[in-house]
Design an enzyme around this catalytic site. Structure first.
Site: not given
Ligand code: RIB
Ligand code: CA
Length: 313
Positions: A12, A17, A41, A125, A166-167, A239-240
């Site tokens: 996303d 990403d 996102n 991701t 979040f994801n 993160h990703d």
């Molecule tokens: O919490 C971080 C994640 O949420 C990452 O994948 C970032 O791109 C958002 O999608």
């Molecule tokens: Ca992401």
């Protein structure tokens, strides 16, 4: 001869990403069969456009398929406060060099997994909506998925709410489907990704590189500033890219097989990944949970990938 691992990146974009796409394209260890996009996102029209623009920036022609525009059950929650209105604010990227495939991402996932000569590793991701739908529509693909290495969740950390990452928070029902699928899963959660930080100095170092690195310096400045303002994180949390790096070089992570459940109903905890760190539940492990990382090894890979795409430029 390196046997390339067949992978599909479900994402996303989103700043982190975008860098995950660079790593997946640059790595000689991976055969990137396609990129599927999902709402997270930003809305899926924006995340799809962003994936295509990143590929135009690095001169890659990987198939892109546009996916779910909302979670399975709840309303979509996006993150413009982190990634901006475009989902990739902070730098100008080229216009897409080609469009997305006709096929929906879920159909693309199913067809590509079914037709691959070897089992496929999925690297989600973003929210897990596409992956969950594919597993429900075509249960047979589960046995042709080698492993799902996902960025999401956490054992002790959170960012979307005080309890959830979040994801997972965006689509907890999809996450429940994936985490109970029986497919081998590596969970690359905030416990390690919040430590996978590019410092402001490292971001400025990118600005002295070629056009791709200069663009990512601008993107990551925006992203780091947002993370500092919102979460007090001093740098750009990658993160990703860490999830992709874990497929390229599994030694970047230390994981533990643990039982993980996704909370769907808690008034304050919906979307939490409940990780049985001390094995008190008596339940069999269903996830390899990342609890530590080799930060130097990871950063070397990130800088190598960016330099490689700049060199090919
Ligand atoms: O919490 C971080 C994640 O949420 C990452 O994948 C970032 O791109 C958002 O999608
Ligand atoms: Ca992401």
């Amino acid at each position: 001869m390196v046997v390339k691992k067949k992978v599909i990146l479900d994402c996303d974009p989103g700043h982190d990403d975008a860098l995950a796409i660079v790593l997946a394209c640059a790595a000689e260890e991976l055969d990137l069969l396609g990129i599927t996009t999902v709402a997270g996102n930003q809305t899926v029209d924006k995340t799809t456009r962003n994936a295509l623009r990143v590929l135009a920036l690095i001169g890659e022609e990987v198939p892109v398929a546009c996916g779910a525009e909302r979670p399975l059950i709840c309303e979509l929650v996006t993150a413009p406060e982190v990634h901006g209105e475009t989902g990739l604010d902070g730098a100008e990227l080229p216009e897409p060099a080609f469009g997305p495939r006709e096929k929906h991402a879920v159909e693309f996932l199913i067809c590509t997994i079914r037709s691959s000569p070897e089992p496929v590793t999925l690297i989600p991701t973003g929210p897990l909506t596409n992956v969950a739908l594919a597993l429900r529509l075509a249960p047979d693909i589960a046995e042709r998925i080698e492993r799902i290495v996902l960025m999401g969740g956490a054992a002790r950390e959170a960012n979307a709410t005080p309890a959830a990452e979040f994801n997972i928070y965006v689509d907890p029902e999809a996450a429940r489907i994936v985490f109970t699928s029986g497919i081998p899963i590596t969970m690359v959660g905030l416990d390690v990704t919040n430590r996978a930080l590019l410092t402001p100095e490292e971001i400025e170092g990118l600005a002295r590189g070629g056009p791709v690195r200069r663009t990512f310096a601008r993107l990551l400045r925006f992203y780091a500033t947002a993370n500092e303002r919102l979460l007090g994180i001093g740098g750009a949390p990658l993160h990703d890219p860490l999830a992709v790096a874990a497929v390229i070089d599994p030694a970047v992570l230390v994981t533990e097989p643990l039982y993980v459940e996704v909370e769907l109903c808690g008034e304050h905890t919906r979307g939490a990944t409940v990780v049985d760190l001390y094995r008190v539940s008596g339940r069999s492990p269903n996830v390899d949970v990342a609890l530590d990382l080799d930060l130097r090894r990871f950063k070397e890979l990130v800088f190598w990938a960016l330099e490689r795409v700049d060199r090919r430029g």
